[in-house]
Design a protein around this motif. Structure first.
Motif, PDB file in Angstrom:
ATOM      1  N   ARG B 147      37.025  35.425  28.129  1.00  0.00           N
ATOM      2  CA  ARG B 147      38.180  36.198  28.568  1.00  0.00           C
ATOM      3  C   ARG B 147      39.138  36.494  27.402  1.00  0.00           C
ATOM      4  NH1 ARG B 147      39.872  33.513  33.555  1.00  0.00           N
ATOM      5  NH2 ARG B 147      41.070  32.158  32.199  1.00  0.00           N
ATOM      6  N   SER B 148      39.428  35.468  26.617  1.00  0.00           N
ATOM      7  CA  SER B 148      40.357  35.715  25.504  1.00  0.00           C
ATOM      8  C   SER B 148      39.676  36.420  24.348  1.00  0.00           C
ATOM      9  CB  SER B 148      40.975  34.415  25.006  1.00  0.00           C
ATOM     10  OG  SER B 148      40.562  33.329  25.750  1.00  0.00           O
ATOM     11  N   GLU B 220      39.167  42.848  31.425  1.00  0.00           N
ATOM     12  CA  GLU B 220      40.332  41.973  31.284  1.00  0.00           C
ATOM     13  C   GLU B 220      41.034  41.801  32.625  1.00  0.00           C
ATOM     14  OE1 GLU B 220      43.507  41.831  28.012  1.00  0.00           O
ATOM     15  OE2 GLU B 220      42.088  43.353  27.343  1.00  0.00           O
ATOM     16  N   LYS B 221      41.144  42.916  33.345  1.00  0.00           N
ATOM     17  CA  LYS B 221      41.830  42.896  34.625  1.00  0.00           C
ATOM     18  C   LYS B 221      41.017  42.082  35.642  1.00  0.00           C
ATOM     19  CE  LYS B 221      44.675  46.186  37.057  1.00  0.00           C
ATOM     20  NZ  LYS B 221      44.972  47.606  37.220  1.00  0.00           N
ATOM     21  N   ARG B 222      39.735  42.347  35.645  1.00  0.00           N
ATOM     22  CA  ARG B 222      38.826  41.723  36.588  1.00  0.00           C
ATOM     23  C   ARG B 222      38.809  40.215  36.404  1.00  0.00           C
ATOM     24  NH1 ARG B 222      33.030  42.796  38.089  1.00  0.00           N
ATOM     25  NH2 ARG B 222      32.755  41.000  39.459  1.00  0.00           N
ATOM     26  N   TRP B 223      38.826  39.757  35.149  1.00  0.00           N
ATOM     27  CA  TRP B 223      38.719  38.330  34.870  1.00  0.00           C
ATOM     28  C   TRP B 223      40.062  37.644  34.736  1.00  0.00           C
ATOM     29  CZ3 TRP B 223      34.426  38.976  30.630  1.00  0.00           C
ATOM     30  CH2 TRP B 223      33.231  39.304  31.277  1.00  0.00           C
ATOM     31  N   GLN B 224      41.113  38.387  35.059  1.00  0.00           N
ATOM     32  CA  GLN B 224      42.454  37.836  34.931  1.00  0.00           C
ATOM     33  C   GLN B 224      42.608  36.617  35.833  1.00  0.00           C
ATOM     34  OE1 GLN B 224      45.531  40.526  36.179  1.00  0.00           O
ATOM     35  NE2 GLN B 224      46.435  40.443  34.131  1.00  0.00           N
ATOM     36  N   LYS B 226      44.378  34.627  38.422  1.00  0.00           N
ATOM     37  CA  LYS B 226      45.407  35.004  39.411  1.00  0.00           C
ATOM     38  C   LYS B 226      46.163  33.787  39.885  1.00  0.00           C
ATOM     39  CE  LYS B 226      43.164  39.215  40.797  1.00  0.00           C
ATOM     40  NZ  LYS B 226      41.702  39.152  40.756  1.00  0.00           N
TER      41      LYS B 226
END
Lengths: 294, 226
Positions: B147-148, B220-224, B226
């Motif tokens: 992710r990062s 990035e959005k998908r794996w954010q 939450k």
């Protein structure tokens, strides 16, 4: 599966790959040879016979230096150098395969045997002659001086006390600094600036390679090249890998033979005439049969 | 005058030639980026190993690649290799190898920095839950690392795409070179062509890099978290 073992295996693979590429001699037996490459020794040149057998002579040319070597709108190589390349190939009885080279890598291409001949407007210099073998010249360049027709400069002496525009780092700059110190020089970094300065009247004349100013004067009304050939004459010649005497002799003999049929004047008519027009005497640029006449 | 420059673009095979150049860029970039990701992931994990020898070797590899300009590496792989060993790699192959070695080194360092930046308690919690070392990396560390990794990996990918313009120096004619060929072939007849050709090249580069950015933004959005 143990991560350490996996990682170690990847490490070995990565390092083997990098060392094969980066270290000399390491990958010799492992990497496969190019199928077309029959030369047994390292980076060896191809003899005339090998070239004939392969049916193809590989020639390094410029692909973006119109009108000497360029690619036309249909993707075909064209120009003064290519005209000669086609003929050399024809006389060898093979097809010409052109490779796009840059000024900076012309010598390397020959040294590694990746091309048989370089025909990329290669100016003969003593430094280069130590690295490659030059054949007989087929063209010559000198300095030219362009000025407004109203105040045409026809001899360098006329320039004394006047302002001459030059581009930095060119032979024109060194030539005038050395031989005519009384001429005031106005220097610019880029060619476009020099031409603009001349158009604006910031100088009385502009000097650089004659091929360059001749083509420019033709497109700009009111300007003329009053001096078409000045300074040390440089010649342009085909080059082969150092020691490839057989191919060198072939090219030299061919150039001598071509001189009898005024081949390079035909080449000039076919490729350069449309750029330089009738204002230029072909003999200012063309060298026939390898004999340079001043 | 403007229309003259524009016309050059549509003359003969010119536009098709530019697209052909783009195809070379795309092939080279895709192979190089995929190769870099795979090699980089491996190299990065090796860099985090607690052994002096692996750390030293990966360090040498990384520093060697990092201090060498890409142009020098290309010359080494294309001309140097032939001169020393007689191996004659085609320009395209040499370019792919160099870009994968370069991208792999830089990617490896990114992976390393991100893996070691993951808090120690993540490792400890995993171990406390009875995860094996393999499971620990597979289910806890790597998902967070990936992710990062997206933003810096994107940077690297677009740098690789742009650096492909250097391959012309080892004889691979790609889009930018085709553009220069077209401009120079029309130097005396259509001096304004440069603007149009470079403009077209700009858009072609843009449209090959843009999908990458979109994909990255999506991931990035998908794996954010939450």
């Amino acid at each position: 599966m143990n991560l350490h073992k996996l990682a170690a295996a990847v490490a070995v693979a990565a390092l083997a790959l990098s060392s094969a590429v980066l270290l000399s001699g390491c990958g010799g037996s492992a990497a496969k040879k190019d199928a077309g490459q029959t030369a047994p020794a390292k980076a060896a040149f191809r003899s005339v016979n090998t070239i004939k057998q392969s049916g193809e002579v590989v020639i390094g040319v410029f692909s973006d230096k119109a009108p000497f070597g360029y690619v036309d709108k249909n993707g075909k190589y064209q120009g003064y150098d290519i005209y000669l390349g086609d003929r050399l190939a024809k006389d060898l009885g093979v097809k010409a395969k052109y490779v796009s080279v840059e000024a900076a890598n012309r010598v390397e291409y020959l040294k590694t045997g990746k091309v048989d001949i370089i025909l990329a407007n290669f100016t003969v210099t003593p430094e280069r002659a130590q690295q490659v073998d030059f054949a007989l010249p087929y063209m010559k360049v000198a300095l030219g001086v362009v000025s407004p027709e109203k105040n045409l400069i026809t001899t360098p002496e006329q320039l004394k006390g006047k302002t001459l525009i030059v581009a930095k780092g060119t032979t024109a700059e060194t030539y005038f600094t050395k031989h005519y110190p009384q001429v005031k020089l106005l220097k610019f970094d880029q060619y476009t600036e020099t031409y603009n300065a001349l158009l604006d009247g910031r100088g009385d004349a502009f000097s650089t390679d004659n091929t360059e100013v001749l083509a420019w004067a033709l497109k700009n009304k009111g300007f003329k090249v009053g001096i078409t050939s000045l300074g040390d004459l440089d010649t342009i010649a085909p080059a082969v890998q150092k020691g490839n005497k057989e191919l060198l002799d072939f090219i030299n003999n061919d150039i001598k033979k071509l001189g009898q049929e005024q081949f390079f004047h035909k080449d000039y008519q076919a490729t350069l005439a449309s750029v330089y027009g009738s204002a230029v005497n072909p003999d200012d640029l063309v060298v026939e049969g390898g004999v340079v006449k001043k | 005058m403007e229309s003259l420059g524009l016309r050059v673009l549509w003359e003969g095979q010119n536009f098709a030639r530019l697209l052909g150049g783009l195809w070379v860029v795309v092939q080279l970039s895709v192979l190089s980026i995929l190769g870099s990701l795979v090699l980089g992931l491996g190299v990065g994990l090796i860099m985090t190993l607690p052994y002096k020898i692996t750390r030293f070797l990966t360090r040498v590899y990384l520093e060697f690649i990092r201090i060498m300009p890409q142009l020098v590496l290309l010359f080494l792989a294309y001309f140097g290799l032939t001169r020393w060993t007689g191996i004659n790699l085609p320009g395209f192959t040499a370019a792919v190898i160099v870009f994968i070695l370069w991208g792999g080194a830089e990617m490896g360092d990114l992976v390393r920095s991100i893996v070691i930046s993951i808090p120690k308690n993540q490792y400890e919690s995993g171990a406390a839950l009875g995860f094996t070392r393999w499971q620990l990396y597979r289910f806890i560390i790597l998902p967070q690392a990936v992710r990062s990794l997206i933003p810096p990996a994107m940077n690297l990918a677009s740098r690789i795409i742009k650096t492909t313009s250097l391959v012309v120096l080892i004889g691979v004619v790609e889009m930018l070179k085709v553009g220069q060929q077209i401009i120079e072939a029309n130097r005396y007849t259509a001096p304004t062509a440069a603007l149009w050709i470079y403009g077209t090249i700009f858009f072609l580069y843009f449209f090959s890099c843009w999908p990458l950015s979109l994909a990255a933004a999506y991931l990035e959005k998908r794996w954010q978290v939450k």
